[in-house]
Design a protein around this motif. Structure first.
Motif, mmCIF file in Angstrom:
data_model
loop_
_atom_site.group_PDB
_atom_site.id
_atom_site.type_symbol
_atom_site.label_atom_id
_atom_site.label_comp_id
_atom_site.label_asym_id
_atom_site.label_seq_id
_atom_site.Cartn_x
_atom_site.Cartn_y
_atom_site.Cartn_z
ATOM 1 N N GLY A 312 -10.276 21.224 8.151
ATOM 2 C CA GLY A 312 -9.230 20.635 7.321
ATOM 3 C C GLY A 312 -8.358 21.648 6.620
ATOM 4 O O GLY A 312 -8.445 22.860 6.836
ATOM 5 N N THR A 313 -7.511 21.138 5.743
ATOM 6 C CA THR A 313 -6.510 21.965 5.060
ATOM 7 C C THR A 313 -7.114 22.903 4.019
ATOM 8 O O THR A 313 -6.539 23.939 3.718
ATOM 9 N N GLY A 314 -8.241 22.520 3.439
ATOM 10 C CA GLY A 314 -8.857 23.328 2.390
ATOM 11 C C GLY A 314 -8.459 22.920 0.991
ATOM 12 O O GLY A 314 -8.990 23.449 0.011
ATOM 13 N N LYS A 315 -7.533 21.978 0.870
ATOM 14 C CA LYS A 315 -7.113 21.551 -0.468
ATOM 15 C C LYS A 315 -8.270 20.969 -1.283
ATOM 16 O O LYS A 315 -8.378 21.259 -2.491
ATOM 17 N N PRO A 316 -9.181 20.157 -0.699
ATOM 18 C CA PRO A 316 -10.333 19.683 -1.488
ATOM 19 C C PRO A 316 -11.193 20.823 -2.015
ATOM 20 O O PRO A 316 -11.766 20.718 -3.111
ATOM 21 N N ILE A 317 -11.277 21.910 -1.261
ATOM 22 C CA ILE A 317 -12.064 23.056 -1.720
ATOM 23 C C ILE A 317 -11.405 23.687 -2.946
ATOM 24 O O ILE A 317 -12.080 24.031 -3.927
ATOM 25 N N ILE A 318 -10.079 23.847 -2.892
ATOM 26 C CA ILE A 318 -9.374 24.427 -4.043
ATOM 27 C C ILE A 318 -9.586 23.560 -5.278
ATOM 28 O O ILE A 318 -9.866 24.078 -6.373
#
Length: 468
Positions: A312-318
């Protein structure tokens, strides 16, 4: 009543004679006619950017659901998605692959009277449609990609199309201004960062003085951004993380993190260039397909092992690191994301690296915080600096990276630390490669485009006016 009507008529006549005719001069009329198509293109860009984001959110959620409920199916769905996304690009629009920003840069450089007929290969509505379809399919399969770079290419294609559709005799802005303005509007609408769009034009898209583009760029950024806000509200891409501004000795940690993140970002860009060069060894369709399937299978293995944070985009991780950080993120998440980004990009489908680079920088910054025992109250600042620095290491646009992160979080108190991080990262990354990743790819796209047959899409009576 008759006297009153006569008085009104006299007032209107006076206004027409002394005010309207003086204000609505031929120059004003020309500026309005020149600007109107760009206003329409900016409005369309805002609408398309919002729709594209909704597609990305839907695709990412669906891919997470598949991985969580049927992890073994990932070994089937991910390679299939990689192959379908690659075939769409390879067969329908080869210039739709990858990020999209190098294509816009190449289009701007080719937007002169002798080579403008070739820009259709890079920036057309067909390319934009393939860009959307390929990237969404790749994300459905778990691709580690973003939508911001693709949005910029799509936006430039929209502006180019609107500029070409104007009837003969209509006063037009230049092709170059259309592409530059489209790129700025696309970034502003994608991130909800108007200043980032303007700085991006100055720092990345063109070396020409901003005076030549200022009116078109400012207007497009405002209209595209306000259109996106009208639908989604005045949102922040990353919300309001708590940041404690620090000075003194802590600036040493900021500099250290920035240099490490910048070096790592530059190494990531080098890895992508090496993988792209390695792919050129495969010349037949079966060989190319085998490479794409292999990339998909490796990423499927990473997703099966790590879970949804590998894709995925990684936005949830940020968001997790900035707002719910339990300081227990596994050390292997960064190399997993690093590999996932490289595999997704080298598969030959469409997909950007802006958002994924920010997430990689956030993970790296969090790990460095624990390594040097940064206090929890200072962790968010280090993470933001690392995000700016890693992105700078990849794209070599320190001011754009700093302004983007600033606008995405509304943490103006950290502006000097973010700018410092970007500058330190730029210097460190230059030790790995003095030329930016996008410049390398731009040169390749220019060579590729020049090898294509000339497409003359212009009407005989089309008149290009180089004006602002």
């Amino acid at each position: 009543m008759a006297k009153r009507f006569s008085r009104y008529a006299q007032v209107l006549a006076w206004l027409d004679q002394h005010v309207i005719k003086r204000l609505y001069t031929e120059r004003v009329r020309r500026v309005i006619l020149q600007s109107l198509p760009f206003w329409v293109a900016s409005l369309l860009t805002g609408l398309v950017a919002v729709g594209y984001e909704e597609l990305f959110v839907w695709a990412e959620k669906l891919s997470f659901t598949w991985i969580q409920t049927h992890p073994y199916l990932t070994f089937i769905t991910t390679p299939i998605a990689f192959v379908v996304a690659w075939l769409l690009v390879a067969k329908l629009a080869p210039a739709a692959r990858g990020s999209g920003i190098p294509q816009v840069m190449a289009g701007i450089e080719l937007s002169n009277p002798t080579t403008h007929g070739r820009i259709a290969y890079l920036l057309s509505i067909r390319v934009a449609i393939v860009k959307v379809l390929s990237s969404v399919i790749l994300l459905l399969g778990g691709g580690v990609i973003g939508r911001e770079g693709p949005t910029i290419q799509i936006s430039a294609a929209i502006f180019r199309a609107i500029n070409r559709l104007q009837p003969a005799g209509w006063p037009q802005l230049s092709r170059q201004i259309a592409l530059v303005t489209g790129g700025a509007a696309g970034l502003a609408a994608a991130f909800n960062t108007p200043l980032g769009g303007i700085v991006f034009v100055v720092e990345e898209l063109t070396q020409t003085h901003i005076t030549r583009f200022r009116t078109a760029v400012f207007t497009a950024v405002i209209i595209a951004g306000m259109t996106a806000q009208a639908i989604q509200g005045p949102y922040l891409y990353l919300g309001f993380p708590k940041v404690t501004p620090s000075t003194g000795w802590f600036l040493g940690i900021v500099v250290l993190v920035a240099m490490i993140s910048g070096l790592t970002g530059a190494l990531f860009a080098k890895s992508l260039l090496w993988l792209n060069a390695y792919r050129q060894r495969f010349t037949t369709l079966p060989e190319k397909a085998a490479w794409v399937v292999a990339c998909g299978l490796v990423l499927a293995g990473l997703a099966f092992w790590v879970g949804t944070e590998a894709v995925g985009t990684g936005k949830p991780i940020i968001n997790r690191l900035l707002f719910q950080n339990d300081h227990s993120t596994p050390w292997y998440l960064f190399p997993v994301r690093f590999a996932g980004m490289a595999l997704s990009y080298s598969g030959g489908a469409a997909g950007g690296i802006f958002a994924t680079s920010l997430s990689a920088g956030a993970i790296l910054g969090d790990g460095l915080c624990r390594l040097v025992h940064v206090a929890p109250s200072d962790t968010n600042l280090v993470i933001l600096v690392s995000m700016v620095s890693f992105l700078t290491g990849v794209v070599r646009s320190p001011f754009t990276a700093a302004i983007l992160v600033l606008e995405m979080t509304d943490r103006h108190s950290a502006i000097f630390q973010l700018l410092l991080g970007g500058l330190m990262a730029q210097g460190a990354a230059s030790l790995v490669d003095p030329v930016s990743f996008y410049d390398h790819l731009k040169a390749g796209f220019i060579r590729e485009t020049m090898a294509q047959p000339v497409v003359n899409e212009l009407n005989e009576n089309e008149k290009i006016v180089e004006a602002d």
